[in-house]
Design a protein around this motif. Structure first.
Motif, PDB file in Angstrom:
ATOM      1  N   LEU A 118      -7.761 -10.934  47.027  1.00 18.58           N
ATOM      2  CA  LEU A 118      -8.842 -11.583  45.998  1.00 18.58           C
ATOM      3  C   LEU A 118      -8.157 -12.596  45.061  1.00 18.58           C
ATOM      4  N   ALA A 119      -7.247 -12.171  44.319  1.00 19.47           N
ATOM      5  CA  ALA A 119      -6.701 -13.123  43.389  1.00 19.47           C
ATOM      6  C   ALA A 119      -6.114 -14.630  44.104  1.00 19.47           C
ATOM      7  N   VAL A 120      -5.527 -14.280  45.174  1.00 15.35           N
ATOM      8  CA  VAL A 120      -5.076 -15.579  45.974  1.00 15.35           C
ATOM      9  C   VAL A 120      -6.411 -16.352  46.458  1.00 15.35           C
ATOM     10  N   VAL A 121      -7.314 -15.828  46.903  1.00 12.55           N
ATOM     11  CA  VAL A 121      -8.393 -16.533  47.530  1.00 12.55           C
ATOM     12  C   VAL A 121      -9.255 -17.283  46.248  1.00 12.55           C
ATOM     13  N   PHE A 122      -9.090 -16.318  45.010  1.00  9.06           N
ATOM     14  CA  PHE A 122      -9.960 -17.060  44.056  1.00  9.06           C
ATOM     15  C   PHE A 122      -9.008 -18.191  43.603  1.00  9.06           C
ATOM     16  N   GLY A 123      -7.593 -18.017  43.306  1.00  8.57           N
ATOM     17  CA  GLY A 123      -6.920 -19.315  43.071  1.00  8.57           C
ATOM     18  C   GLY A 123      -7.019 -20.649  44.028  1.00  8.57           C
ATOM     19  N   VAL A 124      -7.061 -20.387  45.387  1.00 10.29           N
ATOM     20  CA  VAL A 124      -7.095 -21.383  46.235  1.00 10.29           C
ATOM     21  C   VAL A 124      -8.508 -22.026  46.184  1.00 10.29           C
ATOM     22  N   SER A 125      -9.531 -21.273  46.018  1.00  9.87           N
ATOM     23  CA  SER A 125     -10.721 -21.708  45.857  1.00  9.87           C
ATOM     24  C   SER A 125     -11.029 -22.680  44.730  1.00  9.87           C
ATOM     25  N   TYR A 126     -10.451 -21.996  43.500  1.00  7.67           N
ATOM     26  CA  TYR A 126     -10.434 -22.744  42.258  1.00  7.67           C
ATOM     27  C   TYR A 126      -9.773 -24.010  42.337  1.00  7.67           C
ATOM     28  N   ALA A 127      -8.415 -24.178  43.083  1.00 13.08           N
ATOM     29  CA  ALA A 127      -7.878 -25.567  43.320  1.00 13.08           C
ATOM     30  C   ALA A 127      -8.362 -26.262  43.821  1.00 13.08           C
ATOM     31  N   ALA A 128      -9.275 -26.021  45.179  1.00 10.02           N
ATOM     32  CA  ALA A 128      -9.898 -26.790  46.053  1.00 10.02           C
ATOM     33  C   ALA A 128     -11.111 -27.511  45.473  1.00 10.02           C
ATOM     34  N   GLY A 129     -11.574 -26.646  44.525  1.00 10.44           N
ATOM     35  CA  GLY A 129     -12.731 -27.181  43.717  1.00 10.44           C
ATOM     36  C   GLY A 129     -12.401 -28.390  42.757  1.00 10.44           C
ATOM     37  N   SER A 130     -11.135 -28.065  42.061  1.00 12.26           N
ATOM     38  CA  SER A 130     -10.690 -28.773  41.202  1.00 12.26           C
ATOM     39  C   SER A 130     -10.368 -30.189  41.903  1.00 12.26           C
ATOM     40  N   VAL A 131      -9.861 -30.165  43.005  1.00  9.53           N
ATOM     41  CA  VAL A 131      -9.357 -31.386  43.786  1.00  9.53           C
ATOM     42  C   VAL A 131     -10.617 -31.944  44.108  1.00  9.53           C
ATOM     43  N   ALA A 132     -11.669 -31.343  44.626  1.00 10.14           N
ATOM     44  CA  ALA A 132     -12.685 -31.943  45.243  1.00 10.14           C
ATOM     45  C   ALA A 132     -13.482 -32.601  44.129  1.00 10.14           C
TER      46      ALA A 132
END
Length: 74
Positions: free
Chosen positions: A27-41
């Motif tokens: 759950l923490a990894v998925v949250f981190g990846v989605s946050y990073a993708a949102g920051s890049v997008a």
């Protein structure tokens, strides 16, 4: 044989099962990846920036031309 039936110590009982730890890690990894993708997008819509919410593009306070409510003329 008597040792195998002994109840686990208090410290061993307080540790959550590995399945729960794995789920929380995932759950923490998925949250981190989605946050990073949102920051890049970046923002999801043109002109969407943090800060003043509810004001138009020039700070007019009209909500950016959005119509609130259901249908029809006012």
């Amino acid at each position: 044989m008597d040792e195998s039936r002994r109840t686990p110590s208090r410290a061993a009982r307080s540790v959550p099962p590995p399945v729960i730890c794995g789920f929380l890690l995932l759950l923490a990894v998925v949250f981190g990846v989605s946050y990073a993708a949102g920051s890049v997008a970046g923002p999801v819509a043109p002109g969407m920036h943090g800060g003043d919410s509810g004001t138009g593009p020039a700070g007019t306070g009209d909500g950016g031309g959005m119509v609130h409510g259901h249908g029809g003329a006012e």
